[in-house]
Design a protein around this motif. Structure first.
Motif, mmCIF file in Angstrom:
data_model
loop_
_atom_site.group_PDB
_atom_site.id
_atom_site.type_symbol
_atom_site.label_atom_id
_atom_site.label_comp_id
_atom_site.label_asym_id
_atom_site.label_seq_id
_atom_site.Cartn_x
_atom_site.Cartn_y
_atom_site.Cartn_z
ATOM 1 N N THR A 342 0.863 -1.177 0.000
ATOM 2 C CA THR A 342 0.000 0.000 0.000
ATOM 3 C C THR A 342 0.899 1.225 0.000
ATOM 4 O O THR A 342 1.514 1.567 1.009
ATOM 5 C CB THR A 342 -0.916 0.007 1.232
ATOM 6 O OG1 THR A 342 -1.689 -1.200 1.240
ATOM 7 C CG2 THR A 342 -1.845 1.204 1.193
ATOM 8 N N GLY A 346 -5.359 4.464 -0.712
ATOM 9 C CA GLY A 346 -6.070 4.298 -1.972
ATOM 10 C C GLY A 346 -5.212 3.863 -3.133
ATOM 11 O O GLY A 346 -5.727 3.628 -4.232
ATOM 12 N N VAL A 347 -3.901 3.736 -2.948
ATOM 13 C CA VAL A 347 -3.003 3.315 -4.021
ATOM 14 C C VAL A 347 -2.184 2.115 -3.550
ATOM 15 O O VAL A 347 -1.538 2.163 -2.501
ATOM 16 C CB VAL A 347 -2.049 4.444 -4.452
ATOM 17 C CG1 VAL A 347 -1.105 3.957 -5.547
ATOM 18 C CG2 VAL A 347 -2.835 5.657 -4.930
ATOM 19 N N VAL A 374 -3.233 -0.427 -8.537
ATOM 20 C CA VAL A 374 -4.636 -0.165 -8.242
ATOM 21 C C VAL A 374 -4.725 1.175 -7.531
ATOM 22 O O VAL A 374 -4.080 1.383 -6.494
ATOM 23 C CB VAL A 374 -5.248 -1.271 -7.363
ATOM 24 C CG1 VAL A 374 -6.717 -0.985 -7.107
ATOM 25 C CG2 VAL A 374 -5.072 -2.638 -8.010
ATOM 26 N N ALA A 375 -5.512 2.093 -8.072
ATOM 27 C CA ALA A 375 -5.622 3.432 -7.499
ATOM 28 C C ALA A 375 -7.084 3.830 -7.387
ATOM 29 O O ALA A 375 -7.838 3.769 -8.376
ATOM 30 C CB ALA A 375 -4.873 4.445 -8.360
ATOM 31 N N ALA A 376 -7.494 4.218 -6.196
ATOM 32 C CA ALA A 376 -8.842 4.737 -5.975
ATOM 33 C C ALA A 376 -8.823 6.232 -6.276
ATOM 34 O O ALA A 376 -8.336 7.038 -5.479
ATOM 35 C CB ALA A 376 -9.282 4.478 -4.544
ATOM 36 N N GLU A 379 -14.088 8.043 -4.172
ATOM 37 C CA GLU A 379 -14.810 7.020 -3.425
ATOM 38 C C GLU A 379 -15.587 6.084 -4.336
ATOM 39 O O GLU A 379 -15.947 4.982 -3.936
ATOM 40 C CB GLU A 379 -15.777 7.682 -2.434
ATOM 41 C CG GLU A 379 -15.083 8.427 -1.306
ATOM 42 C CD GLU A 379 -16.077 8.977 -0.304
ATOM 43 O OE1 GLU A 379 -17.300 8.853 -0.558
ATOM 44 O OE2 GLU A 379 -15.650 9.531 0.719
ATOM 45 N N LYS A 382 -12.307 3.605 -9.459
ATOM 46 C CA LYS A 382 -11.041 2.908 -9.233
ATOM 47 C C LYS A 382 -10.406 2.588 -10.578
ATOM 48 O O LYS A 382 -11.076 2.160 -11.517
ATOM 49 C CB LYS A 382 -11.275 1.620 -8.438
ATOM 50 C CG LYS A 382 -9.999 0.842 -8.136
ATOM 51 C CD LYS A 382 -10.276 -0.358 -7.245
ATOM 52 C CE LYS A 382 -11.038 -1.433 -7.978
ATOM 53 N NZ LYS A 382 -11.188 -2.662 -7.166
ATOM 54 N N THR A 384 -7.305 0.397 -12.488
ATOM 55 C CA THR A 384 -6.365 -0.719 -12.358
ATOM 56 C C THR A 384 -5.578 -0.857 -13.645
ATOM 57 O O THR A 384 -6.156 -0.899 -14.739
ATOM 58 C CB THR A 384 -7.105 -2.045 -12.071
ATOM 59 O OG1 THR A 384 -7.884 -1.919 -10.886
ATOM 60 C CG2 THR A 384 -6.113 -3.183 -11.911
ATOM 61 N N TRP A 408 -16.421 1.854 -11.892
ATOM 62 C CA TRP A 408 -17.259 2.907 -11.295
ATOM 63 C C TRP A 408 -18.357 2.251 -10.472
ATOM 64 O O TRP A 408 -19.091 1.393 -10.956
ATOM 65 C CB TRP A 408 -17.855 3.763 -12.414
ATOM 66 C CG TRP A 408 -18.718 4.890 -11.955
ATOM 67 C CD1 TRP A 408 -18.488 5.746 -10.926
ATOM 68 C CD2 TRP A 408 -19.966 5.306 -12.537
ATOM 69 N NE1 TRP A 408 -19.492 6.673 -10.814
ATOM 70 C CE2 TRP A 408 -20.415 6.422 -11.791
ATOM 71 C CE3 TRP A 408 -20.735 4.847 -13.610
ATOM 72 C CZ2 TRP A 408 -21.607 7.073 -12.093
ATOM 73 C CZ3 TRP A 408 -21.910 5.491 -13.918
ATOM 74 C CH2 TRP A 408 -22.337 6.599 -13.153
ATOM 75 N N SER A 417 -17.835 -1.028 -15.471
ATOM 76 C CA SER A 417 -16.398 -0.959 -15.750
ATOM 77 C C SER A 417 -16.156 -1.036 -17.245
ATOM 78 O O SER A 417 -16.979 -1.574 -17.995
ATOM 79 C CB SER A 417 -15.644 -2.096 -15.048
ATOM 80 O OG SER A 417 -16.017 -3.351 -15.577
#
Length: 439
Positions: A342, A346-347, A374-376, A379, A382, A384, A408, A417
């Motif tokens: 991590t 979020g990433v 993977v990045a948010a 909220e 996302k 990938t 989404w 997605s």
């Protein structure tokens, strides 16, 4: 607030000092059948029945030049070839596409009985698939009519009896590897260990008679007769299933046994699937084993996986072995591992690989190595991204690839997605998905 709740509140306020009114209030409260049965969601109730309604729709569309096969690893003498996409078309007729629609609607009507809740379940389902390969119609498409996917009755609480058309009580869980790429044999088994390597006409679900009982704290026993509607071939009709499960104190475990073709008085195939997962502070340990036997051969598949979480890092290692006496005495092996980190809130990143070693004639050794980000973004959004390579050691071929996906989930149970993927061998595919369920 429900209108009935408002009325009950008014009655309570007006009659708190009178025992007669309190008794009447109790009678009124008992009329809410769904609440008394512990059923929530979208419901319709009468004086003695609660009808719960759930449903969902999912849609997927693929487009590109991807229907060709690029072999990576051949399992058990090539009985199953784990492959990735390849382009097999020739311009101007090289494009492939696939459209899949799936919808289901489920009704569960429940009333109380002397033995516990008594229910009838009706689930309607339709799956519609259209395929095109190299710009020509592909007969593998499936245009199924709306049918009853489930239609059964049940009664009971701690012990439940079920009969009709439904899915299996067999437990095939606790068997997926923890590393993010998984294992080649596990992918072949649809993520896990494969209990039906030999097929052997050992089917589950369909027309069933089942009993499920919670016999102790965390311990459940299941028994059933399934596949009672199979009549072709007659020798495969009827599968007896027994399950012992445990869940508690950081451990989930099960043993499932199956015996097939019992209705003609002769067992022509049997199988067993067992799995256990233990969670101990920062570590998870998982082991699974499956075996199947027919009059002609015996096959088995085993898997071990461990995962450790250390602050920002997560490390996972997995290994598997497979054997099938029908293709030879040798055992195939596979292993894989991954490390995740991590980076910020979020990433996260994942690095991993997996390898398969085929030791039977006709098999192929192969590998996959990949890096994933993977990045948010928010909220609800996302992103990938993944780059990697597939390699066939036996054939001395490689295929580098890259993929990116935007997912989404704005809430309300809606998800969507879009994903793009391109390969060194010339294959490419764009995938769009959207789904929504209500419960």
């Amino acid at each position: 607030m429900k209108l009935k709740s408002l009325i009950l509140g008014s009655v309570a306020a007006a009659g708190l000092s009178t025992a007669g009114f309190a008794a009447d209030l109790g009678v009124l409260t008992s009329l809410d059948v769904c609440d008394s049965l512990g059923i929530s969601g979208l419901t319709i109730s009468s004086s003695d029945n609660c009808l719960q309604i759930t449903g969902g729709v999912s849609y997927e569309f693929n487009w590109g030049d991807y229907r060709g096969s690029f072999p990576v690893a051949g399992i058990l003498g090539g009985a199953s070839v784990r492959d990735t996409m390849d382009n097999d078309g020739v311009s101007p007729s090289e494009l492939d596409w696939r459209s899949k629609f799936e919808a289901w609607l489920k009704f569960v009507g429940t009333a109380s009985s002397d033995f516990g809740p008594a229910s009838v379940t009706l689930k309607l389902k339709q799956v519609d698939i259209g395929r095109v390969r190299n710009e020509a119609n592909d007969p593998d498409g499936d245009n199924a009519a709306l049918t009853f996917d489930e239609a059964y009755v049940s009664v009971g609480d701690t012990t439940t009896i079920m009969a009709g058309k439904k899915g299996s009580i067999a437990n095939f869980g606790d068997d997926e590897p923890f590393n993010f790429l998984g294992l080649f044999g596990s992918d072949w088994a649809d993520k896990g260990v494969k209990w039906d390597i030999l097929d052997g006409n050992l089917d589950t679900g369909g027309h069933v008679i089942q009993v499920v009982s919670a016999v102790a704290d965390g311990v459940t026993i299941k028994a059933g007769l399934e596949n009672l509607n199979d009549v072709a071939p007659v020798t495969s009709a009827g599968t007896a299933i027994g399950v012992l499960e445990y869940a508690g104190q950081g451990i989930t475990a099960h043993v499932t046994g199956l015996a097939g073709g019992i209705l003609d008085g002769t067992v022509d195939s049997w199988a067993m699937h067992a799995g256990i997962t233990g969670t101990f502070d920062a570590f998870k340990v998982r082991g699974a084993f499956a075996v199947q036997n027919t009059t002609a051969a015996t096959a088995w598949h085993g898997l071990v996986s461990v995962e450790g979480t250390f602050d920002m890092f997560k490390i996972a290692l997995s290994g598997e072995a497979l054997n099938n006496s029908a293709v030879g005495a040798n055992t195939d092996f596979g292993f894989g591992g991954s490390i995740g980190a991590t980076v910020t809130e979020g990433v996260s990143i994942n690095l991993g690989g997996k390898y398969f070693d085929s030791n039977n004639a006709g098999g192929q050794d192969g590998y996959q190595i990949a890096a994933q980000l993977v990045a948010a973004v928010s909220e609800t959004v996302k992103v990938t991204g993944e780059v990697g390579v597939f390699g066939n050691v036996t054939a001395s071929t490689t295929d580098f690839y890259g993929a990116a996906e935007l997912a989404w989930a704005p809430g309300g149970g809606f998800t969507s997605s879009i994903k793009g993927e391109a390969h060194q061998n010339g294959a490419y595919k764009v995938t769009f998905k959207a789904a929504k369920e209500f419960k």
